[in-house]
Design a protein around this motif. Structure first.
Motif, PDB file in Angstrom:
ATOM      1  N   GLN A 103       1.590   9.160  -9.142  1.00  0.00           N
ATOM      2  CA  GLN A 103       1.954   7.968  -9.909  1.00  0.00           C
ATOM      3  C   GLN A 103       1.041   7.770 -11.112  1.00  0.00           C
ATOM      4  O   GLN A 103       1.209   6.811 -11.859  1.00  0.00           O
ATOM      5  CB  GLN A 103       1.852   6.748  -9.007  1.00  0.00           C
ATOM      6  CG  GLN A 103       2.839   6.788  -7.877  1.00  0.00           C
ATOM      7  CD  GLN A 103       3.298   5.405  -7.503  1.00  0.00           C
ATOM      8  OE1 GLN A 103       2.507   4.505  -7.336  1.00  0.00           O
ATOM      9  NE2 GLN A 103       4.601   5.234  -7.391  1.00  0.00           N
ATOM     10  N   ARG A 133      -2.089   3.502  -8.070  1.00  0.00           N
ATOM     11  CA  ARG A 133      -2.281   2.278  -7.286  1.00  0.00           C
ATOM     12  C   ARG A 133      -3.057   2.534  -6.005  1.00  0.00           C
ATOM     13  O   ARG A 133      -3.673   1.633  -5.439  1.00  0.00           O
ATOM     14  CB  ARG A 133      -0.921   1.666  -6.918  1.00  0.00           C
ATOM     15  CG  ARG A 133      -0.296   0.887  -8.031  1.00  0.00           C
ATOM     16  CD  ARG A 133       0.896   0.107  -7.505  1.00  0.00           C
ATOM     17  NE  ARG A 133       1.891   0.984  -6.909  1.00  0.00           N
ATOM     18  CZ  ARG A 133       2.424   0.792  -5.715  1.00  0.00           C
ATOM     19  NH1 ARG A 133       2.065  -0.229  -4.979  1.00  0.00           N
ATOM     20  NH2 ARG A 133       3.339   1.616  -5.253  1.00  0.00           N
ATOM     21  N   PHE A 134      -2.990   3.754  -5.518  1.00  0.00           N
ATOM     22  CA  PHE A 134      -3.621   4.055  -4.237  1.00  0.00           C
ATOM     23  C   PHE A 134      -4.993   4.693  -4.409  1.00  0.00           C
ATOM     24  O   PHE A 134      -5.564   5.216  -3.473  1.00  0.00           O
ATOM     25  CB  PHE A 134      -2.696   4.948  -3.410  1.00  0.00           C
ATOM     26  CG  PHE A 134      -1.356   4.319  -3.179  1.00  0.00           C
ATOM     27  CD1 PHE A 134      -1.206   3.358  -2.199  1.00  0.00           C
ATOM     28  CD2 PHE A 134      -0.261   4.663  -3.955  1.00  0.00           C
ATOM     29  CE1 PHE A 134       0.018   2.755  -1.984  1.00  0.00           C
ATOM     30  CE2 PHE A 134       0.966   4.058  -3.746  1.00  0.00           C
ATOM     31  CZ  PHE A 134       1.105   3.098  -2.758  1.00  0.00           C
ATOM     32  N   THR A 183      -1.865   9.466  -4.755  1.00  0.00           N
ATOM     33  CA  THR A 183      -0.681  10.318  -4.813  1.00  0.00           C
ATOM     34  C   THR A 183      -0.926  11.546  -5.684  1.00  0.00           C
ATOM     35  O   THR A 183      -0.016  12.304  -5.963  1.00  0.00           O
ATOM     36  CB  THR A 183       0.511   9.542  -5.394  1.00  0.00           C
ATOM     37  OG1 THR A 183       0.182   9.108  -6.721  1.00  0.00           O
ATOM     38  CG2 THR A 183       0.850   8.333  -4.554  1.00  0.00           C
TER      39      THR A 183
ATOM     40  N   ALA B 163       9.240   0.980  -1.239  1.00  0.00           N
ATOM     41  CA  ALA B 163       9.020   1.164  -2.678  1.00  0.00           C
ATOM     42  C   ALA B 163       7.536   1.006  -2.999  1.00  0.00           C
ATOM     43  O   ALA B 163       6.997   1.670  -3.883  1.00  0.00           O
ATOM     44  CB  ALA B 163       9.844   0.155  -3.466  1.00  0.00           C
ATOM     45  N   ASP B 164       6.885   0.108  -2.249  1.00  0.00           N
ATOM     46  CA  ASP B 164       5.474  -0.160  -2.491  1.00  0.00           C
ATOM     47  C   ASP B 164       4.593   0.947  -1.919  1.00  0.00           C
ATOM     48  O   ASP B 164       3.723   1.485  -2.601  1.00  0.00           O
ATOM     49  CB  ASP B 164       5.122  -1.504  -1.845  1.00  0.00           C
ATOM     50  CG  ASP B 164       3.775  -2.015  -2.323  1.00  0.00           C
ATOM     51  OD1 ASP B 164       3.514  -1.853  -3.533  1.00  0.00           O
ATOM     52  OD2 ASP B 164       3.022  -2.559  -1.514  1.00  0.00           O
ATOM     53  N   LYS B 165       4.840   1.308  -0.670  1.00  0.00           N
ATOM     54  CA  LYS B 165       3.951   2.240   0.018  1.00  0.00           C
ATOM     55  C   LYS B 165       4.504   3.666   0.056  1.00  0.00           C
ATOM     56  O   LYS B 165       3.815   4.577   0.482  1.00  0.00           O
ATOM     57  CB  LYS B 165       3.714   1.756   1.452  1.00  0.00           C
ATOM     58  CG  LYS B 165       3.089   0.384   1.556  1.00  0.00           C
ATOM     59  CD  LYS B 165       1.642   0.404   1.153  1.00  0.00           C
ATOM     60  CE  LYS B 165       0.907  -0.879   1.498  1.00  0.00           C
ATOM     61  NZ  LYS B 165       1.447  -2.069   0.836  1.00  0.00           N
ATOM     62  N   PRO B 167       5.090   6.066  -2.166  1.00  0.00           N
ATOM     63  CA  PRO B 167       4.398   7.164  -2.838  1.00  0.00           C
ATOM     64  C   PRO B 167       3.243   7.727  -2.020  1.00  0.00           C
ATOM     65  O   PRO B 167       3.089   8.937  -1.915  1.00  0.00           O
ATOM     66  CB  PRO B 167       3.892   6.521  -4.130  1.00  0.00           C
ATOM     67  CG  PRO B 167       4.824   5.397  -4.378  1.00  0.00           C
ATOM     68  CD  PRO B 167       5.249   4.898  -3.040  1.00  0.00           C
ATOM     69  N   ILE B 168       2.479   6.833  -1.398  1.00  0.00           N
ATOM     70  CA  ILE B 168       1.309   7.335  -0.652  1.00  0.00           C
ATOM     71  C   ILE B 168       1.766   7.993   0.640  1.00  0.00           C
ATOM     72  O   ILE B 168       1.220   9.029   1.045  1.00  0.00           O
ATOM     73  CB  ILE B 168       0.281   6.202  -0.386  1.00  0.00           C
ATOM     74  CG1 ILE B 168      -1.009   6.764   0.177  1.00  0.00           C
ATOM     75  CG2 ILE B 168       0.823   5.138   0.530  1.00  0.00           C
ATOM     76  CD1 ILE B 168      -1.889   7.408  -0.833  1.00  0.00           C
ATOM     77  N   ARG B 170       4.585   9.523   1.041  1.00  0.00           N
ATOM     78  CA  ARG B 170       5.149  10.803   0.635  1.00  0.00           C
ATOM     79  C   ARG B 170       4.046  11.801   0.326  1.00  0.00           C
ATOM     80  O   ARG B 170       4.071  12.941   0.751  1.00  0.00           O
ATOM     81  CB  ARG B 170       6.006  10.583  -0.605  1.00  0.00           C
ATOM     82  CG  ARG B 170       7.117  11.544  -0.730  1.00  0.00           C
ATOM     83  CD  ARG B 170       8.297  10.893  -1.419  1.00  0.00           C
ATOM     84  NE  ARG B 170       7.980  10.326  -2.704  1.00  0.00           N
ATOM     85  CZ  ARG B 170       8.337   9.100  -3.084  1.00  0.00           C
ATOM     86  NH1 ARG B 170       8.993   8.349  -2.258  1.00  0.00           N
ATOM     87  NH2 ARG B 170       8.035   8.655  -4.264  1.00  0.00           N
ATOM     88  N   ALA B 171       3.057  11.328  -0.441  1.00  0.00           N
ATOM     89  CA  ALA B 171       1.970  12.221  -0.845  1.00  0.00           C
ATOM     90  C   ALA B 171       1.233  12.732   0.382  1.00  0.00           C
ATOM     91  O   ALA B 171       0.964  13.922   0.510  1.00  0.00           O
ATOM     92  CB  ALA B 171       1.013  11.483  -1.781  1.00  0.00           C
ATOM     93  N   GLN B 172       0.950  11.811   1.311  1.00  0.00           N
ATOM     94  CA  GLN B 172       0.185  12.233   2.481  1.00  0.00           C
ATOM     95  C   GLN B 172       0.965  13.213   3.342  1.00  0.00           C
ATOM     96  O   GLN B 172       0.393  14.133   3.900  1.00  0.00           O
ATOM     97  CB  GLN B 172      -0.189  11.009   3.311  1.00  0.00           C
ATOM     98  CG  GLN B 172      -1.126  10.102   2.563  1.00  0.00           C
ATOM     99  CD  GLN B 172      -2.124   9.443   3.470  1.00  0.00           C
ATOM    100  OE1 GLN B 172      -1.954   9.428   4.673  1.00  0.00           O
ATOM    101  NE2 GLN B 172      -3.177   8.921   2.906  1.00  0.00           N
ATOM    102  N   LYS B 185      -1.567   3.530   9.231  1.00  0.00           N
ATOM    103  CA  LYS B 185      -1.883   2.374   8.405  1.00  0.00           C
ATOM    104  C   LYS B 185      -0.678   1.976   7.536  1.00  0.00           C
ATOM    105  O   LYS B 185      -0.423   0.797   7.314  1.00  0.00           O
ATOM    106  CB  LYS B 185      -3.045   2.767   7.518  1.00  0.00           C
ATOM    107  CG  LYS B 185      -3.699   1.676   6.765  1.00  0.00           C
ATOM    108  CD  LYS B 185      -4.964   2.257   6.167  1.00  0.00           C
ATOM    109  CE  LYS B 185      -5.230   1.726   4.799  1.00  0.00           C
ATOM    110  NZ  LYS B 185      -6.253   2.539   4.146  1.00  0.00           N
ATOM    111  N   TYR B 186       0.037   2.993   7.051  1.00  0.00           N
ATOM    112  CA  TYR B 186       1.128   2.714   6.123  1.00  0.00           C
ATOM    113  C   TYR B 186       2.456   2.557   6.843  1.00  0.00           C
ATOM    114  O   TYR B 186       3.294   1.777   6.440  1.00  0.00           O
ATOM    115  CB  TYR B 186       1.225   3.823   5.087  1.00  0.00           C
ATOM    116  CG  TYR B 186      -0.082   4.134   4.457  1.00  0.00           C
ATOM    117  CD1 TYR B 186      -0.666   3.229   3.575  1.00  0.00           C
ATOM    118  CD2 TYR B 186      -0.773   5.301   4.769  1.00  0.00           C
ATOM    119  CE1 TYR B 186      -1.895   3.484   3.016  1.00  0.00           C
ATOM    120  CE2 TYR B 186      -1.998   5.559   4.214  1.00  0.00           C
ATOM    121  CZ  TYR B 186      -2.562   4.657   3.341  1.00  0.00           C
ATOM    122  OH  TYR B 186      -3.773   4.909   2.806  1.00  0.00           O
TER     123      TYR B 186
END
Lengths: 194, 412
Positions: A103, A133-134, A183, B163-165, B167-168, B170-172, B185-186
């Protein structure tokens, strides 16, 4: 009286079905036309967010992969692979290569040269600013110690990951290592440096 | 194009009706049609990328619904017309109030909490009808079904949260090759929320809704991670849950028993499903014709079993058309999700599309004895005030998302 009514009902029945299918024909034609437009336009102007981000093709980094084998094999491969050695002549210094910008506003393939100590975080006073954001404001640090590059997490909220594992203490970086912050995915490159 | 098709179809419906009922009464169907025409006219000068197909689809579904209901009980049809007009008003209100779809994301926790609160309150204070405690309100005066409202609220929550969480998450998931589960946690709050709703539904004996929520959750996890593993895991979990529920809840085992072997208790538990099958058989390929079937024989003909009524009177050809309509609604909604500019809008549209599609599958499958029969409504067609209004609100949300989409092309 019976016959005409029965006939009318029969005609009505099939007329109704015909009308239903006429509507469906119209509707499906519209749907297919729109799908065709979307397909011919290639990728939608904004990539569909729910879909997973496709992994960027590692054109210039044939040996780059997460969960890399131990460093001894890696540094040896640097000489064997012509592509990697070509790059290593251009950039002798160890560096970070952005694999997945996530992001943040970083670009895929962007190269960040490592200094003696590089701070990473969202705040502006970092050496490498990741506006994700993360990502914590002071997320991580890469510094030199005894000729080696060390990755350290600075009590970040979402953690720093080294080859898929969340780090707790200091970690020595080897060529090809994958670092994940928020991300963003970064690769550590230090070909030919021992 | 839009309005002409709409009117033509409804006109046909009217003609069919006129043959066994008085012509004057048929005017009620046109009330709904007129409502739709007015709505689409009001929405027309918008000039943005708003979807122009969903409304006609819904109008045809509603028209069919009213016609079928009329066959069963004219009083219900009249009430349904009132609900549909209210629903259209709700659609317009939703469309206008939600000026900025992305801004809705702020209310995700409010929506989630409301959903849970509504369901919780129903469990304690709800009115019991036929052994299920799904209604809230004053008996014989005003009742509504909070489960239906919770459905849309849950979509708002799930879309907002993911939508908020997302991306993280997905990334993880993507950078940890061996690890299947992202950080608790997510995902924790997500699982907790859904489990809570599921528990309530199971306790309320609203199994159709429970299945619907579970399916929604699976879809959202897949959308958030892009991993098929989760879908697979969830299906296995779901089957295991089904088996466990059959063993431990007598209510469930009765339903499953009636599904597996309806003949064992043909006058009791299996009665409804057998009557449904008889209706399907009576319908044949082209149906017995509008107004010539025997929907009186079907229990809950106006709500749960309306698909079987349609099958008897319109036959395979008619029900196939009906199913294609639902395919269209769902495909259009997913198309909106695809084109949405904002991830929240995309997820919301995808969630709503999933709900429409799943709900249809669960109830139609139930009528056909493909899955155990559960009591949920066929969107837009079944009788049910809350269901109709909520479906219209969902439609309003979809239209609001599509408004902020990129237009497919200038000439489309």
């Amino acid at each position: 009286m019976d016959m005409p009514l029965g006939l009318i009902l029969l005609i009505g029945k099939f007329a109704f079905l015909a009308a239903l299918y006429a509507f469906l024909t119209w509707a499906f034609r519209g749907l297919f036309r729109q799908m065709g437009l979307e397909a011919s336009a290639g990728v939608a102007p904004v990539p569909p967010q729910p879909a997973p981000r496709p992994v960027p093709a590692p054109v210039a980094h044939p040996v780059a992969s997460a969960g890399a084998p131990p460093a001894t094999a890696r540094s040896g491969a640097a000489d064997g692979s012509p592509l990697v050695s070509a790059i290593s002549h251009e950039h002798a210094r160890p560096r970070l290569v952005v694999q997945e910008p996530g992001q943040s506003r970083l670009l895929a393939g962007q190269v960040i040269e490592l200094t003696a100590a590089l701070t990473i975080g969202r705040a502006d006073d970092n050496g490498l600013v990741i506006d994700d954001r993360f990502c914590s404001s002071h997320h991580a640090l890469i510094f030199t110690h005894g000729g080696e590059r060390i990755l350290r997490d600075r009590d970040s909220t979402n953690g720093t990951y080294h080859n898929g594992r969340r780090i707790t203490g200091d970690v020595v970086l080897r060529d090809g290592d994958r670092i994940n912050i928020g991300t963003v995915a970064l690769d550590y490159r230090a070909p030919g440096i021992e | 194009m839009l309005t002409s098709t709409l009117v033509a179809t409804l006109g046909m419906v009217l003609v069919c009706l006129a043959q066994d009922q008085s012509l004057l009464r048929a005017l009620r169907v046109t009330t709904v049609g007129a409502g739709f025409v007015i709505t689409s006219l009001i929405l027309r000068p918008d000039g943005r990328g708003r979807d122009t197909h969903l409304l006609p689809y819904a109008s045809l579904l509603c028209g069919l619904g009213v016609v079928l209901l009329w066959r069963i009980a004219p009083a219900l049809a009249s009430k349904q017309v009132v609900w549909m007009v209210l629903g259209l008003a709700a659609l317009l209100a939703t469309y206008w109030l939600v000026d900025d779809v992305a801004g809705l994301a702020r209310w995700k926790y409010t929506a989630g909490a409301l959903a849970v609160a509504l369901l919780g309150v129903t469990m304690v204070l709800g009115i019991e009808v036929n052994g299920a405690r799904l209604w809230l309100g004053i008996r014989d005066f005003f009742v509504f079904q909070p489960g239906e409202v919770a459905k849309v609220l849950m979509c708002l929550f799930l879309a907002g949260y993911v939508a908020d969480k997302g991306p993280i998450i997905r990334a993880q998931v993507s950078f940890r090759p061996g690890v299947v589960l992202p950080g608790l946690k997510y995902v924790g709050p997500l699982i907790l929320m859904v489990m809570f709703c599921l528990a309530i539904f199971v306790m309320q004996r609203d199994l159709g809704a429970a299945a619907l929520f579970f399916g929604l959750f699976v879809a959202v996890t897949y959308l958030a991670t892009g991993r098929k593993v989760y879908a697979l895991l969830s299906v296995i979990l779901f089957l295991a849950g089904m088996v466990a529920a059959t063993r431990f809840f007598p209510h469930v085992s009765v339903r499953v028993g009636a599904w597996l072997n309806p003949w064992a208790d043909a006058q009791g538990g299996g009665y409804q499903i057998l009557q449904s099958l008889y209706s399907l058989a009576a319908g044949g390929v082209s149906g017995v014709g509008m107004g010539q079937g025997f929907p009186e024989l079907l229990p809950a003909a106006g709500t749960d079993m309306i698909f079987s009524v349609a099958a008897e009177e319109l036959g395979l050809a008619g029900t196939f058309a009906l199913l294609l309509l639902y395919v269209l609604v769902t495909a259009r909604s997913y198309s909106i999700a695809w084109r949405a500019r904002h991830p929240y809008g995309a997820l919301l549209a995808a969630c709503l599309a999933t709900v429409f599609g799943l709900q249809t599958l669960v109830i139609v499958g139930g009528c056909l004895r493909l899955v155990p029969l559960t009591g949920i409504t066929l969107p837009f067609v079944s009788y049910g005030g809350t269901s109709v209004v909520v479906n219209f609100i969902a439609l309003g949300l979809l239209l609001a998302v599509s408004r902020d989409c990129l237009p497919p092309s200038p000439d489309a």
